[in-house]
Design an enzyme around this catalytic site. Sequence first.
Site, PDB file in Angstrom:
ATOM      1  N   HIS A   1    -118.632  -6.872  19.512  1.00  0.00           N
ATOM      2  CA  HIS A   1    -118.695  -8.047  20.381  1.00  0.00           C
ATOM      3  C   HIS A   1    -119.160  -7.691  21.787  1.00  0.00           C
ATOM      4  O   HIS A   1    -119.302  -8.560  22.637  1.00  0.00           O
ATOM      5  CB  HIS A   1    -117.323  -8.739  20.458  1.00  0.00           C
ATOM      6  CG  HIS A   1    -116.940  -9.433  19.191  1.00  0.00           C
ATOM      7  ND1 HIS A   1    -115.701 -10.018  18.997  1.00  0.00           N
ATOM      8  CD2 HIS A   1    -117.631  -9.636  18.030  1.00  0.00           C
ATOM      9  CE1 HIS A   1    -115.643 -10.549  17.792  1.00  0.00           C
ATOM     10  NE2 HIS A   1    -116.796 -10.329  17.185  1.00  0.00           N
TER      11      HIS A   1
ATOM     12  N   ARG B   1    -124.094  -8.583  12.733  1.00  0.00           N
ATOM     13  CA  ARG B   1    -123.170  -9.619  12.245  1.00  0.00           C
ATOM     14  C   ARG B   1    -123.503  -9.986  10.801  1.00  0.00           C
ATOM     15  O   ARG B   1    -122.607 -10.174   9.970  1.00  0.00           O
ATOM     16  CB  ARG B   1    -123.259 -10.852  13.141  1.00  0.00           C
ATOM     17  CG  ARG B   1    -122.325 -11.987  12.748  1.00  0.00           C
ATOM     18  CD  ARG B   1    -122.390 -13.115  13.765  1.00  0.00           C
ATOM     19  NE  ARG B   1    -121.522 -14.227  13.383  1.00  0.00           N
ATOM     20  CZ  ARG B   1    -121.932 -15.492  13.247  1.00  0.00           C
ATOM     21  NH1 ARG B   1    -123.197 -15.813  13.494  1.00  0.00           N
ATOM     22  NH2 ARG B   1    -121.084 -16.434  12.889  1.00  0.00           N
TER      23      ARG B   1
ATOM     24  N   ASN C   1    -121.496 -18.775   8.073  1.00  0.00           N
ATOM     25  CA  ASN C   1    -122.849 -18.224   8.086  1.00  0.00           C
ATOM     26  C   ASN C   1    -123.914 -19.188   8.607  1.00  0.00           C
ATOM     27  O   ASN C   1    -125.094 -18.838   8.666  1.00  0.00           O
ATOM     28  CB  ASN C   1    -123.235 -17.773   6.670  1.00  0.00           C
ATOM     29  CG  ASN C   1    -122.415 -16.590   6.203  1.00  0.00           C
ATOM     30  OD1 ASN C   1    -121.993 -15.760   7.007  1.00  0.00           O
ATOM     31  ND2 ASN C   1    -122.169 -16.513   4.909  1.00  0.00           N
TER      32      ASN C   1
ATOM     33  N   HIS D   1    -120.940  -9.827   7.669  1.00  0.00           N
ATOM     34  CA  HIS D   1    -120.656 -10.986   6.815  1.00  0.00           C
ATOM     35  C   HIS D   1    -121.035 -10.715   5.360  1.00  0.00           C
ATOM     36  O   HIS D   1    -120.373 -11.188   4.439  1.00  0.00           O
ATOM     37  CB  HIS D   1    -121.408 -12.215   7.331  1.00  0.00           C
ATOM     38  CG  HIS D   1    -120.758 -12.852   8.514  1.00  0.00           C
ATOM     39  ND1 HIS D   1    -120.836 -14.213   8.778  1.00  0.00           N
ATOM     40  CD2 HIS D   1    -120.010 -12.332   9.507  1.00  0.00           C
ATOM     41  CE1 HIS D   1    -120.166 -14.489   9.893  1.00  0.00           C
ATOM     42  NE2 HIS D   1    -119.667 -13.350  10.357  1.00  0.00           N
TER      43      HIS D   1
END
Length: 329
Positions: free
Chosen positions: A195, A63, A97, A67
Amino acid sequence: MAKFGIFAIATTLLLLELLAVATHADLEANFYAKSCPKAEKIVQDYVYKHIPNAPSLAAALIRMHFHDCFVRGCDASVLLNTTASTGNQTERVAIPNQTLRGFGFIDGVKALLEAECPGVVSCADVIALVARDSVVATGGPFWNVPTGRRDGVISNASEALAQIPAPTSNFTTLQTDFANKGLDLKDLVLLSGAHTIGISHCTSFDTRLYNFTGVGDQDPALDSEYAANLKANKCKFINSTVIVEMDPGSFRTFDLSYYKLVLKRRGLFQSDAALLTDSRTKSFITQILDGSLNNFYQEFASSMEKMGRVGVKTGSVGEIRTHCAVVNS
């Protein structure tokens, strides 16, 4: 003059295209083979030593990579701390974040690399390599990570808020956000497949349970039985910080169950449900489920490598940070 103008424009466009290709070409397999030959082994050894003791970090680190790449490209700008001297709020403190984890993990890897080869391996490459190796360490897919990224020196919280796809995004927003990074609808579906591992806080989706349109209602796109279960157990109250598995019963296994849940309208986020609102993305999900796990791994690997090239800084652009949280003085 007209012909000369057209020729000049065409020449300029060609040069821009060649420049874009050259920028991508600067990333290469084993970029550090001569400058720091043990670099990738150091990263891998650290990951393989620590991730088995904290497997949930694999999802957190992939992740973080996602990002990072969506704001100013894959340049480790997400790692920069806000400094009192400038007062600039960096990406790290932006709302998307604030639930990121793994900064200490990245620092641990970077410290070993600095001890081996000072000022050689970028924090941007560390993020990319750690994301891949941590997923592999938990039994997930391998993908190629060409290296040679350099670190950015600019990081703004406002850009992170504007550019990182939100869990509340609808299909149109997702399509635009991904297209802005050179990623297509197939990439959207495949990258959403991450996910299949990891967790979320109720606050990322509780609006779907309690106040979807602002009148105390529930999102009709969310399976009612699943919603009732979440209300009765994990997310009893709005704004709960309780943790929920994104792929219940299989959240530590990189498999196809996420897509099965999405088709059952049991994806946690509005962004998951959005994949069913367009015939093309829904068709991609069906194709993935009709294929093998190995085929999904190959397709996912392709999209991850593609994402890892977004907006990279190479050559003399940017810098190689000594400490990932601060720009070099």
